[in-house]
Design a protein around this motif. Structure first.
Motif, PDB file in Angstrom:
ATOM      1  N   HIS A 223       3.775  -7.533   1.819  1.00  0.00           N
ATOM      2  CA  HIS A 223       3.178  -6.247   2.202  1.00  0.00           C
ATOM      3  C   HIS A 223       1.862  -6.071   1.452  1.00  0.00           C
ATOM      4  N   ILE A 224       0.841  -5.635   2.177  1.00  0.00           N
ATOM      5  CA  ILE A 224      -0.471  -5.350   1.600  1.00  0.00           C
ATOM      6  C   ILE A 224      -0.782  -3.878   1.807  1.00  0.00           C
ATOM      7  N   THR A 225      -1.165  -3.191   0.752  1.00  0.00           N
ATOM      8  CA  THR A 225      -1.731  -1.858   0.870  1.00  0.00           C
ATOM      9  C   THR A 225      -3.211  -1.961   0.532  1.00  0.00           C
ATOM     10  N   ALA A 226      -4.050  -1.681   1.511  1.00  0.00           N
ATOM     11  CA  ALA A 226      -5.502  -1.708   1.322  1.00  0.00           C
ATOM     12  C   ALA A 226      -5.980  -0.272   1.174  1.00  0.00           C
ATOM     13  N   ASP A 300      -3.103   0.749   5.627  1.00  0.00           N
ATOM     14  CA  ASP A 300      -4.521   1.036   5.462  1.00  0.00           C
ATOM     15  C   ASP A 300      -4.650   2.506   5.070  1.00  0.00           C
ATOM     16  N   LEU A 301      -4.976   2.763   3.804  1.00  0.00           N
ATOM     17  CA  LEU A 301      -5.003   4.126   3.283  1.00  0.00           C
ATOM     18  C   LEU A 301      -6.446   4.549   3.006  1.00  0.00           C
ATOM     19  N   THR A 302      -6.900   5.560   3.718  1.00  0.00           N
ATOM     20  CA  THR A 302      -8.265   6.063   3.551  1.00  0.00           C
ATOM     21  C   THR A 302      -8.302   7.401   2.826  1.00  0.00           C
ATOM     22  N   GLY A 303      -7.125   8.007   2.591  1.00  0.00           N
ATOM     23  CA  GLY A 303      -7.067   9.296   1.900  1.00  0.00           C
ATOM     24  C   GLY A 303      -7.210  10.448   2.866  1.00  0.00           C
ATOM     25  N   THR A 304      -6.297  11.403   2.812  1.00  0.00           N
ATOM     26  CA  THR A 304      -6.316  12.520   3.762  1.00  0.00           C
ATOM     27  C   THR A 304      -6.361  13.862   3.044  1.00  0.00           C
TER      28      THR A 304
END
Length: 328
Positions: A223-226, A300-304
């Protein structure tokens, strides 16, 4: 009518907010709310300042049932380290969901953003990483690299952490810090491909504008969290990796199209065009998650803004006597 505003400093916030499972659960509820579809969350307002080597972002979200909502301003002035100053800063305000009045101002200099970002990484790992993780890896050597590994260990208590960074000295220091803080075996990898091969959980935490992780490095039980690609033009994963994974998950489908890893995949025409799975509906069971331990998954986490509202209301409920009251 006059009302009181609580002004809280970074020092006070650091005493109140800890990176623990309670915080992970708070941020997970923000994803759950997004998954239900009743959150009002406008697009991120972003201002690039190339002549200053800087950027400014503003985020907000209204979550029904919450007493308040946050308006967060984040700054990145990337020449600041040359001046002996941190590159990231900003503040959060909490406004009443009843009358719109300012309830609190958190002068956190980005601390709350750092904490909720780390907690979001733990949420992704909790729902997407294999159940058993013996080796975790982090690509990057800054504060968020340290926080992401600490957060991941809360939900997947790994035995070993691998660190890669462009600067060997910084990577060595990061590994030493993680080994001490988490209490695991810590090792520096000089080749990111080797780190990827050995780990079951990898978090990428760099501000890279060119891909670091290549598609051929993906393997079963990974698992990859970018989380570094949070602005247009940033990219940590080769775009082909997204299509190669068994499952690609976004914190916000709309955001990753413009500032996440998906943006590059769309530009290069390598995304197959399938609908993007979001983390919130996946948590709720409305969208499928990992099918087996051998799946390869990417978050893919861009922040919310929903994460900001969640942590701001969480902090406000825990203030007690902290902060300074200002009457208006």
């Amino acid at each position: 009518m006059p009302h009181d505003i609580r002004v809280v400093t970074e020092t006070e916030l650091r005493e109140l907010v800890k990176l623990d499972l309670d915080l992970v659960n708070v941020v997970e509820q923000a994803f759950v709310a997004l998954g239900r579809g009743d959150v009002i969350m406008p697009p991120i307002m972003s201002m690039e300042l190339p002549q200053l080597n800087a950027e400014v972002d503003a985020k907000t979200a209204f979550i029904p049932g919450f007493d308040g909502f946050a308006l967060k301003v984040s700054t990145g002035f990337f020449d600041n380290p040359k001046r002996g100053l941190p590159s990231l800063g900003g503040l959060m305000t909490l406004l009443s969901a009843t009358d719109g009045a300012v309830r609190a101002v958190f002068l956190d200099n980005g601390f709350l953003t750092d904490m909720r970002t780390a907690a979001a990484g733990a949420v992704a790992a909790r729902h997407l990483a294999p159940e058993t993780v013996t080796t975790a890896g982090v690509i990057g050597t800054g504060l968020q690299a340290r926080l992401q590994m600490r957060a991941a260990h809360l939900v997947r208590p790994f035995e070993r952490v691998l660190v890669w960074g462009r600067d060997l000295e910084k990577a060595t220091l990061c590994a030493a810090d993680l080994g001490r803080d988490i209490g695991v075996e810590a090792e520096v990898c000089t080749d990111p491909a080797v780190l990827m091969k050995r780990a079951q959980l990898v978090v990428t935490t760099t501000p890279s504008f060119t891909p670091i992780v290549q598609a051929g490095w993906l393997h079963p039980e990974l698992h990859i969290t970018a989380m570094g690609s949070d602005a247009p033009d940033k990219c940590e994963l080769a775009p082909e990796a997204l299509a190669r994974a068994d499952l690609y998950v976004a914190d916000s489908a709309a955001q990753v199209e413009t500032r996440g890893e998906l943006r590059t995949a769309l530009e290069r025409g390598v995304w197959p065009g399938t609908p993007v799975t979001e983390l919130g509906p996946l948590i709720l069971g409305a969208q499928p998650g990992r099918n087996s331990a051998r799946d390869t998954t990417i978050a893919d986490l861009t922040g919310t803004g929903a994460q900001d509202t969640a942590i701001a209301t969480h902090v406000f409920a825990r203030l007690g006597d902290a902060g300074t009251l200002i009457s208006t």
